[in-house]
Design an enzyme around this catalytic site. Structure first.
Site, PDB file in Angstrom:
ATOM      1  N   SER A 138      -3.865  44.026  53.563  1.00 43.58           N
ATOM      2  CA  SER A 138      -2.734  43.071  53.559  1.00 43.58           C
ATOM      3  C   SER A 138      -2.617  41.896  54.548  1.00 43.58           C
ATOM      4  CB  SER A 138      -1.494  43.587  53.315  1.00 43.58           C
ATOM      5  OG  SER A 138      -0.454  42.655  53.330  1.00 43.58           O
ATOM      6  N   TYR A 164       5.304  48.568  56.881  1.00 41.77           N
ATOM      7  CA  TYR A 164       4.193  48.210  55.915  1.00 41.77           C
ATOM      8  C   TYR A 164       2.877  47.822  56.325  1.00 41.77           C
ATOM      9  CZ  TYR A 164       1.989  45.930  51.827  1.00 41.77           C
ATOM     10  OH  TYR A 164       1.055  45.436  51.037  1.00 41.77           O
ATOM     11  N   LYS A 168      -1.207  49.620  56.803  1.00 40.49           N
ATOM     12  CA  LYS A 168      -2.312  48.969  56.409  1.00 40.49           C
ATOM     13  C   LYS A 168      -3.350  48.826  57.505  1.00 40.49           C
ATOM     14  CE  LYS A 168      -1.337  48.424  52.025  1.00 40.49           C
ATOM     15  NZ  LYS A 168      -2.175  49.216  51.001  1.00 40.49           N
TER      16      LYS A 168
HETATM   17  N1  NAD Z   1       1.249  42.423  45.206  1.00 39.25           N
HETATM   18  C1  NAD Z   1       0.841  41.935  46.541  1.00 39.25           C
HETATM   19  O1  NAD Z   1       1.095  40.363  46.548  1.00 39.25           O
HETATM   20  C2  NAD Z   1       0.064  42.617  47.475  1.00 39.25           C
HETATM   21  C3  NAD Z   1      -0.541  41.867  48.753  1.00 39.25           C
HETATM   22  C4  NAD Z   1      -1.155  42.501  49.778  1.00 39.25           C
HETATM   23  C5  NAD Z   1      -1.384  43.945  49.626  1.00 39.25           C
HETATM   24  N2  NAD Z   1      -1.105  44.715  48.288  1.00 39.25           N
HETATM   25  C6  NAD Z   1      -1.443  45.847  48.258  1.00 39.25           C
HETATM   26  O2  NAD Z   1      -2.052  46.020  46.874  1.00 39.25           O
HETATM   27  C7  NAD Z   1      -2.008  47.410  46.325  1.00 39.25           C
HETATM   28  C8  NAD Z   1      -1.408  47.332  44.797  1.00 39.25           C
HETATM   29  O3  NAD Z   1      -0.254  46.523  44.967  1.00 39.25           O
HETATM   30  P1  NAD Z   1       0.452  46.172  43.804  1.00 39.25           P
HETATM   31  O4  NAD Z   1       1.403  45.132  43.795  1.00 39.25           O
HETATM   32  O5  NAD Z   1      -0.433  46.467  42.410  1.00 39.25           O
HETATM   33  O6  NAD Z   1       1.686  47.438  43.723  1.00 39.25           O
HETATM   34  P2  NAD Z   1       2.190  48.367  42.453  1.00 39.25           P
HETATM   35  O7  NAD Z   1       3.182  49.259  43.012  1.00 39.25           O
HETATM   36  O8  NAD Z   1       2.280  47.587  41.141  1.00 39.25           O
HETATM   37  O9  NAD Z   1       0.981  49.530  42.289  1.00 39.25           O
HETATM   38  C9  NAD Z   1       0.904  50.520  43.001  1.00 39.25           C
HETATM   39  C10 NAD Z   1       0.727  51.604  42.390  1.00 39.25           C
HETATM   40  O10 NAD Z   1       0.210  52.936  43.183  1.00 39.25           O
HETATM   41  C11 NAD Z   1       0.956  54.052  42.636  1.00 39.25           C
HETATM   42  N3  NAD Z   1       1.089  55.118  43.691  1.00 39.25           N
HETATM   43  C12 NAD Z   1       1.903  54.802  44.830  1.00 39.25           C
HETATM   44  N4  NAD Z   1       1.597  55.696  45.721  1.00 39.25           N
HETATM   45  C13 NAD Z   1       0.931  56.704  45.219  1.00 39.25           C
HETATM   46  C14 NAD Z   1       0.627  57.938  45.536  1.00 39.25           C
HETATM   47  N5  NAD Z   1       0.806  58.454  46.641  1.00 39.25           N
HETATM   48  N6  NAD Z   1      -0.312  58.566  44.362  1.00 39.25           N
HETATM   49  C15 NAD Z   1      -0.725  58.125  43.485  1.00 39.25           C
HETATM   50  N7  NAD Z   1      -0.151  56.846  43.056  1.00 39.25           N
HETATM   51  C16 NAD Z   1       0.695  56.076  43.550  1.00 39.25           C
HETATM   52  C17 NAD Z   1       2.018  53.610  42.043  1.00 39.25           C
HETATM   53  O11 NAD Z   1       2.719  54.398  41.104  1.00 39.25           O
HETATM   54  C18 NAD Z   1       1.817  52.210  41.405  1.00 39.25           C
HETATM   55  O12 NAD Z   1       1.183  52.431  40.162  1.00 39.25           O
HETATM   56  C19 NAD Z   1      -1.005  47.913  47.470  1.00 39.25           C
HETATM   57  O13 NAD Z   1      -1.825  48.721  48.251  1.00 39.25           O
HETATM   58  C20 NAD Z   1      -0.317  46.940  48.000  1.00 39.25           C
HETATM   59  O14 NAD Z   1      -0.193  47.484  49.448  1.00 39.25           O
HETATM   60  C21 NAD Z   1      -0.443  43.745  47.226  1.00 39.25           C
END
Ligand code: NAD
Length: 349
Positions: A138, A164, A168
């Protein structure tokens, strides 16, 4: 490299990436605990196999990676795309233990499981290698960049300012150490702000508890919410509100397929920013959303939140050059147009 384990594949970025994997001829198997994701999307939209479980469950992972789980009998996993994490910066301040436990300790267990000699694979160069991993990192790992460091390149110092972001960065550091010591190949993708929805309008942001600006703005515009909050109007930016770099979810998903190609051909331990190089303030995003929907909303200007850097805009030159990736849908109008179509579909409007 055909069989890909997608952790967190029922979430926002994971589900769009599963679609891109399928389009490119990969088999995707999702591991998710459904704490936040959406099972219905896997069953009825993407129609991919999934296992309900924790990413840190080593016994379960051993079965899946070796192709001994009933869901993928005889099909070893060739690569992992690791999305599963908790993602709410504010919550990470209120309950840092929850974030370090899920995003760091659970991920550590996953990485340690990959190290087992049972899981070595012959790669394209006919060498025996550990299962490579693409990791969702991130822009939160950078903290507050100096003015002369914007747009942010991968080599500025990383000083995350919330738990957070620290969770990461700690994972990135482990990946770097594991490459040096054990030869584990990885690509860490530092996303800026993922936004928008699949152009087909059947996938999009669908969280049980939404915290992201564009879906919250659309909720306020369509009357699902009374107002939209602007957190802080005194930042050192032209209109006083935070500036972010929004990257269309389909462009982001495509970058994961590029990263898989890259890692299967080259190996290594790489870090790439994924953004557009152009930033929009909170007020600008709200104005574009008003224009696209033709609707009005109530704006509530309130205090800053802890841990929001004023400006985060990426330089993605390294990804353009080395991954041969370029965003194609990521202008703010297209992002909000696709998010709006998805919002109407989801809410039967
Ligand atoms: N959304 C953004 O703008 C953004 C920006 C930078 C980084 N990220 C990273 O991208 C990744 C996905 O983000 P997103 O927006 O799709 O989030 P999201 O919450 O929609 O999806 C995360 C998924 O992971 C599952 N999960 C969480 N912990 C778990 C565990 N211990 N075991 C099994 N499943 C688990 C959740 O149930 C969910 O389905 C994350 O790692 C997040 O940190 C997202």
């Amino acid at each position: 490299m055909r069989n890909i384990l997608v952790t967190g594949g029922s979430g926002y970025i994971g589900s769009h990436t599963v679609r891109e994997l399928l389009k490119n001829g990969f088999n995707a198997l999702v591991l998710d605990n459904f704490r936040y994701g959406n099972r219905d999307i896997l069953e009825n939209v993407l129609r991919v196999p999934y296992v309900v479980g924790q990413i840190g469950d080593k016994k379960l992972l051993d079965l899946i990676l070796s192709g001994n789980h009933p869901i993928n009998k005889g099909k070893e996993i060739d690569a992992i795309i690791h999305f599963a994490a908790y993602i709410d910066v504010n919550e990470s301040w209120e309950d840092p233990a929850k974030y370090y436990n899920n995003n760091f300790i659970e991920t550590f267990n996953l990485l340690e499981t990959i190290l087992s000699p049972n899981h070595k694979r012959i790669n394209a160069n006919k060498t025996n290698n550990l299962i490579p991993i693409v990791f969702s990192s991130s822009c939160a790992t950078y903290g507050i960049p100096k003015e002369n460091e914007i747009p942010i390149s991968e080599n500025i110092p990383q000083n995350p300012i919330n738990p957070y972001g620290r969770s990461k960065l700690m994972t990135e550091q482990i990946l770097s150490d594991f490459f040096k010591a054990y030869g584990l190949s990885s690509v860490s993708l530092r996303y800026f702000n993922a936004a928008g929805a699949d152009p087909n309008s059947d996938l999009g942001e669908n969280r049980k508890l939404e915290t992201h600006l564009i879906p919250l703005t659309l909720d306020a515009l369509s009357g699902n919410k009374e107002y939209i909050n602007i957190y802080g109007n005194d930042y050192p930016t032209p209109d006083g509100t935070c500036i972010r770099d929004y990257i269309h979810i389909t462009d982001l998903a495509k970058a994961h397929v590029k990263a898989l190609d890259f890692i299967s051909n080259s190996g290594g331990c790489k870090f790439y920013n994924l953004g557009t190089g152009k930033g929009y303030s909170v007020r600008e995003v709200i104005e574009v959303a008003k224009k696209i929907t033709g609707l009005e909303l109530v704006v509530n200007e309130t205090l800053r939140r802890d841990g929001d850097p004023p400006i985060l805009v990426a330089s993605s030159e390294k990804a353009y050059k080395e991954l041969k990736w370029k965003p194609i849908y990521s202008d703010i109008e297209t992002i909000i147009k696709h998010a709006w179509l998805w919002h109407k579909f989801k809410n039967n409007l």
